[in-house]
Enzyme design. Sequence first.
Site, PDB file in Angstrom:
ATOM      1  N   GLY A   1       0.833  -1.200   0.000  1.00  0.00           N
ATOM      2  CA  GLY A   1       0.000   0.000   0.000  1.00  0.00           C
ATOM      3  C   GLY A   1       0.863   1.244   0.000  1.00  0.00           C
ATOM      4  O   GLY A   1       0.552   2.248   0.631  1.00  0.00           O
ATOM      5  N   ALA A   2       1.989   1.178  -0.728  1.00  0.00           N
ATOM      6  CA  ALA A   2       3.045   2.181  -0.617  1.00  0.00           C
ATOM      7  C   ALA A   2       2.905   3.366  -1.551  1.00  0.00           C
ATOM      8  O   ALA A   2       3.730   4.261  -1.521  1.00  0.00           O
ATOM      9  CB  ALA A   2       4.397   1.509  -0.852  1.00  0.00           C
ATOM     10  N   SER A   3       1.868   3.411  -2.365  1.00  0.00           N
ATOM     11  CA  SER A   3       1.787   4.492  -3.348  1.00  0.00           C
ATOM     12  C   SER A   3       1.124   5.758  -2.821  1.00  0.00           C
ATOM     13  O   SER A   3       1.222   6.814  -3.437  1.00  0.00           O
ATOM     14  CB  SER A   3       1.067   4.014  -4.606  1.00  0.00           C
ATOM     15  OG  SER A   3      -0.274   3.692  -4.312  1.00  0.00           O
ATOM     16  N   ARG A   4       0.452   5.662  -1.675  1.00  0.00           N
ATOM     17  CA  ARG A   4      -0.209   6.852  -1.132  1.00  0.00           C
ATOM     18  C   ARG A   4      -0.509   6.644   0.351  1.00  0.00           C
ATOM     19  O   ARG A   4      -0.289   5.571   0.893  1.00  0.00           O
ATOM     20  CB  ARG A   4      -1.485   7.168  -1.909  1.00  0.00           C
ATOM     21  CG  ARG A   4      -2.501   6.058  -1.925  1.00  0.00           C
ATOM     22  CD  ARG A   4      -3.635   6.359  -2.921  1.00  0.00           C
ATOM     23  NE  ARG A   4      -4.591   5.268  -2.952  1.00  0.00           N
ATOM     24  CZ  ARG A   4      -5.683   5.210  -2.195  1.00  0.00           C
ATOM     25  NH1 ARG A   4      -5.994   6.179  -1.384  1.00  0.00           N
ATOM     26  NH2 ARG A   4      -6.491   4.167  -2.276  1.00  0.00           N
TER      27      ARG A   4
ATOM     28  N   ASP B   1      -2.174  -6.723  -7.226  1.00  0.00           N
ATOM     29  CA  ASP B   1      -3.483  -6.634  -6.590  1.00  0.00           C
ATOM     30  C   ASP B   1      -3.459  -7.616  -5.417  1.00  0.00           C
ATOM     31  O   ASP B   1      -3.629  -8.823  -5.601  1.00  0.00           O
ATOM     32  CB  ASP B   1      -4.586  -6.994  -7.579  1.00  0.00           C
ATOM     33  CG  ASP B   1      -5.972  -6.975  -6.953  1.00  0.00           C
ATOM     34  OD1 ASP B   1      -6.090  -6.717  -5.730  1.00  0.00           O
ATOM     35  OD2 ASP B   1      -6.943  -7.221  -7.684  1.00  0.00           O
TER      36      ASP B   1
ATOM     37  N   ASN C   1       0.814  -2.910   5.199  1.00  0.00           N
ATOM     38  CA  ASN C   1       0.006  -1.707   5.341  1.00  0.00           C
ATOM     39  C   ASN C   1      -1.255  -1.713   4.475  1.00  0.00           C
ATOM     40  O   ASN C   1      -2.248  -1.120   4.850  1.00  0.00           O
ATOM     41  CB  ASN C   1       0.861  -0.478   4.982  1.00  0.00           C
ATOM     42  CG  ASN C   1       0.028   0.760   4.838  1.00  0.00           C
ATOM     43  OD1 ASN C   1      -0.535   1.271   5.794  1.00  0.00           O
ATOM     44  ND2 ASN C   1      -0.090   1.242   3.608  1.00  0.00           N
TER      45      ASN C   1
ATOM     46  N   SER D   1      -6.492  -0.892  11.678  1.00  0.00           N
ATOM     47  CA  SER D   1      -7.411   0.197  11.954  1.00  0.00           C
ATOM     48  C   SER D   1      -7.795   0.200  13.435  1.00  0.00           C
ATOM     49  O   SER D   1      -7.790  -0.850  14.093  1.00  0.00           O
ATOM     50  CB  SER D   1      -8.668   0.001  11.104  1.00  0.00           C
ATOM     51  OG  SER D   1      -9.685   0.876  11.517  1.00  0.00           O
TER      52      SER D   1
ATOM     53  N   TYR E   1     -15.260  -5.730   8.856  1.00  0.00           N
ATOM     54  CA  TYR E   1     -14.117  -4.816   8.817  1.00  0.00           C
ATOM     55  C   TYR E   1     -13.398  -4.814  10.165  1.00  0.00           C
ATOM     56  O   TYR E   1     -12.171  -4.889  10.213  1.00  0.00           O
ATOM     57  CB  TYR E   1     -14.570  -3.395   8.445  1.00  0.00           C
ATOM     58  CG  TYR E   1     -13.414  -2.425   8.401  1.00  0.00           C
ATOM     59  CD1 TYR E   1     -12.461  -2.515   7.394  1.00  0.00           C
ATOM     60  CD2 TYR E   1     -13.278  -1.431   9.360  1.00  0.00           C
ATOM     61  CE1 TYR E   1     -11.393  -1.642   7.355  1.00  0.00           C
ATOM     62  CE2 TYR E   1     -12.218  -0.555   9.317  1.00  0.00           C
ATOM     63  CZ  TYR E   1     -11.273  -0.661   8.320  1.00  0.00           C
ATOM     64  OH  TYR E   1     -10.206   0.206   8.285  1.00  0.00           O
TER      65      TYR E   1
END
Length: 152
Positions: free
Chosen positions: A9-12, A57, A84, A136, A149
């Site tokens: 999840g490192a792009s944002r 993905d 992440n 979370s 979730y």
Amino acid sequence: MKKTALITGASRGIGFSIAKSLESEFETLILVAKHQETLDKAASKITKAKVVPIVADLTNQSDVLNVTKKVIKDFSSLDLLVNNAGIYIGKDFEKMSIEEINQMINLNFMTYYLLTQKLLPLLKKGDNSQIINISSCAAHTTLFGESLYSAT
């Protein structure tokens, strides 16, 4: 010392912020994200470390296994694994499709498990290696109608 970190999840968001904060301490950052365009943009902003971008993905277990195979093939050790990547689908539990349920379970739970399991041999070869699992605050509280979730 040559240190290597893998961040999902490192792009944002949190993942990119973690990557930026590590670029001075690590020689190589393996950045994993779903979309080529955002991953390329994130990689271009990291200038103090070598970046190895991997598009995957992570809701798809075969993509997760392909990531681990590539990392095992290309690296002799790993010093940090940051799990992440995550997904939140803002629907009440009873309104979620089977595909959405599987997406959430695969990304928020199975991906962390599989990456850790498959990369553990490399982590054991690292110098004082660490695993960081981002979760979370929903893991510590109950969100009405969103039990899945909270569980993942």
